[in-house]
Design a protein around this motif. Structure first.
Motif, PDB file in Angstrom:
ATOM      1  N   LEU A 255       0.833  -1.196   0.000  1.00  0.00           N
ATOM      2  CA  LEU A 255       0.000   0.000   0.000  1.00  0.00           C
ATOM      3  C   LEU A 255       0.874   1.255   0.000  1.00  0.00           C
ATOM      4  CD1 LEU A 255      -3.174   0.397   2.220  1.00  0.00           C
ATOM      5  CD2 LEU A 255      -1.709   2.322   1.736  1.00  0.00           C
ATOM      6  N   ARG A 256       1.905   1.276   0.845  1.00  0.00           N
ATOM      7  CA  ARG A 256       2.792   2.445   0.934  1.00  0.00           C
ATOM      8  C   ARG A 256       3.610   2.630  -0.339  1.00  0.00           C
ATOM      9  NH1 ARG A 256       4.276   0.102   6.584  1.00  0.00           N
ATOM     10  NH2 ARG A 256       2.613   0.980   7.886  1.00  0.00           N
ATOM     11  N   LYS A 257       4.027   1.538  -0.943  1.00  0.00           N
ATOM     12  CA  LYS A 257       4.776   1.635  -2.199  1.00  0.00           C
ATOM     13  C   LYS A 257       3.899   2.235  -3.304  1.00  0.00           C
ATOM     14  CE  LYS A 257       7.983  -2.186  -1.293  1.00  0.00           C
ATOM     15  NZ  LYS A 257       8.383  -3.561  -1.669  1.00  0.00           N
ATOM     16  N   THR A 258       2.625   1.854  -3.305  1.00  0.00           N
ATOM     17  CA  THR A 258       1.677   2.420  -4.274  1.00  0.00           C
ATOM     18  C   THR A 258       1.570   3.927  -4.099  1.00  0.00           C
ATOM     19  OG1 THR A 258       0.390   0.364  -4.263  1.00  0.00           O
ATOM     20  CG2 THR A 258      -0.706   2.331  -5.121  1.00  0.00           C
ATOM     21  N   ILE A 259       1.497   4.389  -2.861  1.00  0.00           N
ATOM     22  CA  ILE A 259       1.396   5.825  -2.572  1.00  0.00           C
ATOM     23  C   ILE A 259       2.650   6.560  -3.040  1.00  0.00           C
ATOM     24  CG2 ILE A 259       1.254   7.537  -0.707  1.00  0.00           C
ATOM     25  CD1 ILE A 259      -0.408   5.403   0.847  1.00  0.00           C
ATOM     26  N   THR A 260       3.813   5.952  -2.848  1.00  0.00           N
ATOM     27  CA  THR A 260       5.068   6.566  -3.285  1.00  0.00           C
ATOM     28  C   THR A 260       5.080   6.780  -4.794  1.00  0.00           C
ATOM     29  OG1 THR A 260       6.341   5.654  -1.437  1.00  0.00           O
ATOM     30  CG2 THR A 260       7.574   6.233  -3.419  1.00  0.00           C
ATOM     31  N   ILE A 261       4.703   5.754  -5.540  1.00  0.00           N
ATOM     32  CA  ILE A 261       4.656   5.881  -7.005  1.00  0.00           C
ATOM     33  C   ILE A 261       3.649   6.965  -7.395  1.00  0.00           C
ATOM     34  CG2 ILE A 261       4.172   4.689  -9.174  1.00  0.00           C
ATOM     35  CD1 ILE A 261       4.950   2.060  -7.763  1.00  0.00           C
ATOM     36  N   MET A 262       2.520   7.013  -6.717  1.00  0.00           N
ATOM     37  CA  MET A 262       1.480   8.007  -6.978  1.00  0.00           C
ATOM     38  C   MET A 262       2.013   9.427  -6.786  1.00  0.00           C
ATOM     39  SD  MET A 262      -2.059   8.599  -4.846  1.00  0.00           S
ATOM     40  CE  MET A 262      -1.186   9.382  -3.463  1.00  0.00           C
ATOM     41  N   TYR A 263       2.718   9.658  -5.678  1.00  0.00           N
ATOM     42  CA  TYR A 263       3.265  10.988  -5.405  1.00  0.00           C
ATOM     43  C   TYR A 263       4.292  11.403  -6.457  1.00  0.00           C
ATOM     44  CZ  TYR A 263       1.171  11.672  -0.753  1.00  0.00           C
ATOM     45  OH  TYR A 263       0.307  11.889   0.289  1.00  0.00           O
ATOM     46  N   ARG A 264       5.114  10.464  -6.889  1.00  0.00           N
ATOM     47  CA  ARG A 264       6.131  10.784  -7.891  1.00  0.00           C
ATOM     48  C   ARG A 264       5.487  11.184  -9.221  1.00  0.00           C
ATOM     49  NH1 ARG A 264      10.227   5.668  -6.613  1.00  0.00           N
ATOM     50  NH2 ARG A 264      10.947   6.426  -4.565  1.00  0.00           N
ATOM     51  N   LEU A 265       4.448  10.463  -9.605  1.00  0.00           N
ATOM     52  CA  LEU A 265       3.721  10.811 -10.835  1.00  0.00           C
ATOM     53  C   LEU A 265       3.072  12.190 -10.711  1.00  0.00           C
ATOM     54  CD1 LEU A 265       1.813   7.613 -12.064  1.00  0.00           C
ATOM     55  CD2 LEU A 265       3.365   9.034 -13.403  1.00  0.00           C
ATOM     56  N   CYS A 266       2.493  12.461  -9.566  1.00  0.00           N
ATOM     57  CA  CYS A 266       1.817  13.737  -9.321  1.00  0.00           C
ATOM     58  C   CYS A 266       2.809  14.900  -9.441  1.00  0.00           C
ATOM     59  CB  CYS A 266       1.181  13.720  -7.935  1.00  0.00           C
ATOM     60  SG  CYS A 266       0.170  15.148  -7.580  1.00  0.00           S
ATOM     61  N   PHE A 267       4.011  14.713  -8.919  1.00  0.00           N
ATOM     62  CA  PHE A 267       5.037  15.760  -8.997  1.00  0.00           C
ATOM     63  C   PHE A 267       5.395  16.066 -10.447  1.00  0.00           C
ATOM     64  CE2 PHE A 267       9.445  17.079  -9.411  1.00  0.00           C
ATOM     65  CZ  PHE A 267       9.483  18.179  -8.571  1.00  0.00           C
ATOM     66  N   VAL A 268       5.589  15.021 -11.244  1.00  0.00           N
ATOM     67  CA  VAL A 268       5.969  15.199 -12.652  1.00  0.00           C
ATOM     68  C   VAL A 268       4.870  15.934 -13.427  1.00  0.00           C
ATOM     69  CG1 VAL A 268       6.456  13.996 -14.816  1.00  0.00           C
ATOM     70  CG2 VAL A 268       7.515  13.206 -12.691  1.00  0.00           C
ATOM     71  N   PHE A 269       3.619  15.528 -13.237  1.00  0.00           N
ATOM     72  CA  PHE A 269       2.511  16.194 -13.931  1.00  0.00           C
ATOM     73  C   PHE A 269       2.385  17.646 -13.488  1.00  0.00           C
ATOM     74  CE2 PHE A 269       1.367  12.151 -15.541  1.00  0.00           C
ATOM     75  CZ  PHE A 269       0.464  12.351 -16.580  1.00  0.00           C
ATOM     76  N   GLY A 270       2.554  17.901 -12.197  1.00  0.00           N
ATOM     77  CA  GLY A 270       2.498  19.271 -11.686  1.00  0.00           C
ATOM     78  C   GLY A 270       3.561  20.152 -12.312  1.00  0.00           C
ATOM     79  N   LEU A 271       4.747  19.588 -12.496  1.00  0.00           N
ATOM     80  CA  LEU A 271       5.854  20.329 -13.113  1.00  0.00           C
ATOM     81  C   LEU A 271       5.514  20.720 -14.546  1.00  0.00           C
ATOM     82  CD1 LEU A 271       8.811  21.309 -12.821  1.00  0.00           C
ATOM     83  CD2 LEU A 271       9.528  19.068 -13.678  1.00  0.00           C
ATOM     84  N   LEU A 272       4.949  19.791 -15.306  1.00  0.00           N
ATOM     85  CA  LEU A 272       4.605  20.049 -16.707  1.00  0.00           C
ATOM     86  C   LEU A 272       3.544  21.146 -16.840  1.00  0.00           C
ATOM     87  CD1 LEU A 272       4.457  16.371 -18.057  1.00  0.00           C
ATOM     88  CD2 LEU A 272       6.250  18.063 -18.490  1.00  0.00           C
ATOM     89  N   PHE A 273       2.490  21.060 -16.038  1.00  0.00           N
ATOM     90  CA  PHE A 273       1.402  22.039 -16.134  1.00  0.00           C
ATOM     91  C   PHE A 273       1.832  23.406 -15.611  1.00  0.00           C
ATOM     92  CE2 PHE A 273      -1.106  18.381 -17.045  1.00  0.00           C
ATOM     93  CZ  PHE A 273      -2.244  18.843 -17.686  1.00  0.00           C
TER      94      PHE A 273
END
Length: 452
Positions: free
Chosen positions: A91-109
């Motif tokens: 569960l925690r590993k899933t959250i980590t991957i989620m946060y990393r993806l969110c950071f990348v998308f935030g950077l692009l927008f």
């Protein structure tokens, strides 16, 4: 006959579980809609330009919002299943991957909004006055991407493990913060400058900052249910990456392309004229208001389906899916009736032209019919089938019908055939009808239940 039907009607415990999850989520959605409604009413008092500028600028921001929903909901397919299995490490590993993806998308927008706000507005409209007002809105929206992304995805994770009250409390407080600062900066109250469209963006920025500090602060420093901490953002997740990509990425792709598709719909509306855009902005408030419980049931159905399948009970998950479909149909009919009742009182709240009001009336009628099918497919596509891990099928359904039916037909209806507003909007939303029928057959096939 009754004995055959009874298992699909659900029992008291089932509806209690649905209510415990769905009601707080619905109330949170209602509060969010309340903020949007107040924004629309405040800016609507200044006429079509201010209302259109805010509405069209938010179309681009909504692409990011929906992408984050995709990231969060994709992760929640796994987190709800892992919670049902009590596998907290995964569960925690899933959250980590989620946060990393969110950071990348935030950077692009964020980069796109800083570099080319004028070009972003020109995607949606050629009206220079609306473009200038929209650019001023964008300038104050730049910090909102990461704030929104991290707080939204964290909220979805909290919901997937049954924590729904805290996000509701956060939304209640953020509602009053947003309304107060919108009033201050849009109209220049309490000695503040009168910023009009930009003032709405400032109010949103302040409330987003609060949401981020409240939700992420609690989850990263105080939560004991998941016990996820900041240092875990650096943890190794390679062993889970394949499952995450297989289950979650189709949700992100589906929601992302759906967001771009909705943005394409907004482009069609923007080229029909600012009266149509303003009428749609008025319509959206009522549509959202009448469908808050649909969103709550959709989220609840995904979470409950994930927990049930995590416990290994596939037959029960299938029965629950049929029950949720029935709930969706009933709620859709009620929502359609509510839209018909509220249409004229809401339209008359706005300081817009008679032409805009006439268009809004036609759009309300169209929405009243569409919402029935939207409710059915939303509870299946965003709820039951997604909770079952059938994300590749749903990606196909979302992409296919929006891009080969809704957008081309909407374009032809509005810009080539010049049909009445009712038919333009119906064609723009024709995918809702098709998806509802297709997903009902998918539910009956039982092929939607996937192993993780």
């Amino acid at each position: 006959m009754k004995e055959k039907i009874r298992p699909y009607l659900g029992d008291r415990e089932f509806y209690k579980t649905v209510a415990v999850i769905a009601i707080p989520i619905s109330l949170q959605s209602l509060i969010t809609i309340g903020v949007n409604m107040m924004d629309t009413i405040m800016l609507g008092s200044m006429g079509e330009v201010a209302l259109s500028a805010s509405s069209l600028a938010n179309q681009f921001i909504n692409i990011f919002h929906i992408c984050c929903m995709g990231i969060g909901m994709g992760a929640s397919v796994l987190t709800s299943r892992f919670w049902g299995m009590q596998d907290k490490d995964s569960l925690r590993k899933t959250i980590t991957i989620m946060y990393r993806l969110c950071f990348v998308f935030g950077l692009l927008f964020t980069a796109a909004t800083i570099i080319a706000p004028d070009a972003l507005m020109r995607i949606y409209t050629s009206d220079e006055e609306v473009i200038r007002a929209g650019v001023s809105y964008f300038r104050w929206s730049v910090p909102c991407y990461w704030l929104l992304g991290f707080s939204l995805t964290t909220t979805i994770v909290l919901r997937s493990v049954g924590q729904v009250k805290l996000p509701l409390l956060c939304s209640v407080i953020a509602f009053f913060i947003n309304i107060f600062f919108n009033w201050v900066f849009i109209f220049g109250k309490l000695g503040a400058p009168r910023m009009e469209v930009a003032g709405a963006a400032v109010g949103t920025l302040i409330s987003r900052t609060f949401e981020f500090l409240f939700i992420c602060g609690y989850f990263l420093f105080f939560d004991k249910k998941v016990s996820y901490r900041v240092k875990m953002i650096l943890m190794k997740c390679g062993d889970l990456l394949k499952d995450y990509l297989r289950i979650s990425i189709p949700v992100l792709v589906s929601d992302g392309l759906l967001a771009f598709g909705n943005s394409a719909v907004a482009m069609v509306m923007g080229r029909i004229g600012k009266e149509f855009v303003s009428a749609n902005a008025i319509t959206m408030v009522v549509q959202q208001l009448s469908t808050v419980f649909i969103q709550g049931i959709s989220n609840a159905s995904s979470i409950i389906t994930g927990h049930t399948l995590g416990a290994g009970d596939t037959e029960r998950a299938q029965r629950q899916g049929v029950t949720f479909l029935g709930l969706g149909t009933v709620i859709g009919v009620l929502a359609g009736g509510l839209i018909m009742i509220l249409s004229w009182p809401v339209i008359n709240c706005y300081n817009v032209t008679g032409e805009t009001k006439a268009i809004a009336e036609q759009l309300m009628l169209a929405v009243g019919v569409i919402v029935i099918f939207q409710s059915m497919n939303s509870i299946l596509t965003k709820g039951v089938l997604r909770g079952g891990g059938d994300t590749k099928f749903l990606m196909l359904a979302d992409i296919l019908f929006l891009w080969i039916a809704s957008i081309p037909l909407g374009y032809l209806a509005g810009l080539v055939w010049h049909l009445p507003a009712f038919w333009i909007y119906t064609f723009l939303k024709i995918d809702q009808f098709i998806k509802a029928v297709w997903c009902v057959f998918r539910l009956g096939s039982k092929k939607w239940i996937k192993k993780i």
